[in-house]
Write an enzyme that holds these catalytic residues in place. Sequence first.
Site, PDB file in Angstrom:
ATOM      1  N   ILE A 107      44.069  44.705  37.118  1.00 59.78           N
ATOM      2  CA  ILE A 107      43.045  45.526  37.743  1.00 59.78           C
ATOM      3  C   ILE A 107      42.368  44.767  38.883  1.00 59.78           C
ATOM      4  O   ILE A 107      42.186  43.556  38.807  1.00 59.78           O
ATOM      5  CB  ILE A 107      42.018  45.989  36.682  1.00 59.78           C
ATOM      6  CG1 ILE A 107      40.976  46.946  37.277  1.00 59.78           C
ATOM      7  CG2 ILE A 107      41.342  44.817  35.996  1.00 59.78           C
ATOM      8  CD1 ILE A 107      40.131  47.662  36.221  1.00 59.78           C
ATOM      9  N   CYS A 108      42.053  45.476  39.940  1.00 61.36           N
ATOM     10  CA  CYS A 108      41.299  44.955  41.081  1.00 61.36           C
ATOM     11  C   CYS A 108      41.921  43.686  41.652  1.00 61.36           C
ATOM     12  O   CYS A 108      43.060  43.691  42.099  1.00 61.36           O
ATOM     13  CB  CYS A 108      39.846  44.746  40.668  1.00 61.36           C
ATOM     14  SG  CYS A 108      38.711  44.421  42.036  1.00 61.36           S
ATOM     15  N   GLY A 109      41.217  42.555  41.627  1.00 64.64           N
ATOM     16  CA  GLY A 109      41.699  41.322  42.236  1.00 64.64           C
ATOM     17  C   GLY A 109      43.011  40.829  41.673  1.00 64.64           C
ATOM     18  O   GLY A 109      43.781  40.151  42.368  1.00 64.64           O
ATOM     19  N   THR A 111      45.542  42.624  41.032  1.00 65.83           N
ATOM     20  CA  THR A 111      46.643  43.299  41.736  1.00 65.83           C
ATOM     21  C   THR A 111      47.000  42.541  43.010  1.00 65.83           C
ATOM     22  O   THR A 111      48.152  42.544  43.432  1.00 65.83           O
ATOM     23  CB  THR A 111      46.291  44.759  42.083  1.00 65.83           C
ATOM     24  OG1 THR A 111      45.193  44.796  43.007  1.00 65.83           O
ATOM     25  CG2 THR A 111      45.922  45.548  40.842  1.00 65.83           C
TER      26      THR A 111
END
Length: 216
Positions: A107-109, A111
């Site tokens: 998730i988020c960073g 990725t």
Amino acid sequence: MFTIYIYILDTLADWEMGHVISELNSRRFFKKEAQQLTIKTVSYSKEPITTMGGVTIIPDCLVDDITTNETSMLLLPGADTWNDPKHQAIIEKAAEFLSAGSIVGAICGATVALASSGLLDNRSHTSNGAGFLEMVSPSYKGTSFYIDEASVADNNLITASSTGALLWTRQIIEQLDVFQSDTLEYWYQYFSTGKAEHFFALMHTLPINDESKSIS
């Protein structure tokens, strides 16, 4: 026993892991025949990490202790420190998981870390908006596989944006098959809308002797 490995690193985004950790650990909405799960925090060293919210976490194990098989899952949270080279070992482990057919959630960073290592070049995925991965990861070549949704599940890879934690959790729970389908649907509807009708519907999907379980 199914093992959920959660990678922890400094500046970990607390809110992104809240739903998934609490539901998998508490088992409060699990169906009766759900498999047994254990959650282990893992990091590059045994030193404590400090989350974005200032919470201190001491890892349970090291990256080398991770077992990659059909009964393991790896979850990678968002953080502002993913570009540190010391996290390369867990990205290599994520590649191992994906190759073995084991589930990886990012998730988020996280990725961005996967994108920079080429792990999103040939898999459907999402992140923090169209064009974001191209901006932060010059080596990224997966534009044609990008889907502009809050969370995207592609076989054993589940990716999400910084605002997609709830849907990400739903897709992870669905992969693990630990909720009844109607329980999962009403759980998602309640937490995404806050409407009382979904709360009561959720409670009624549970065995009678479990209806006193707390929603807090």
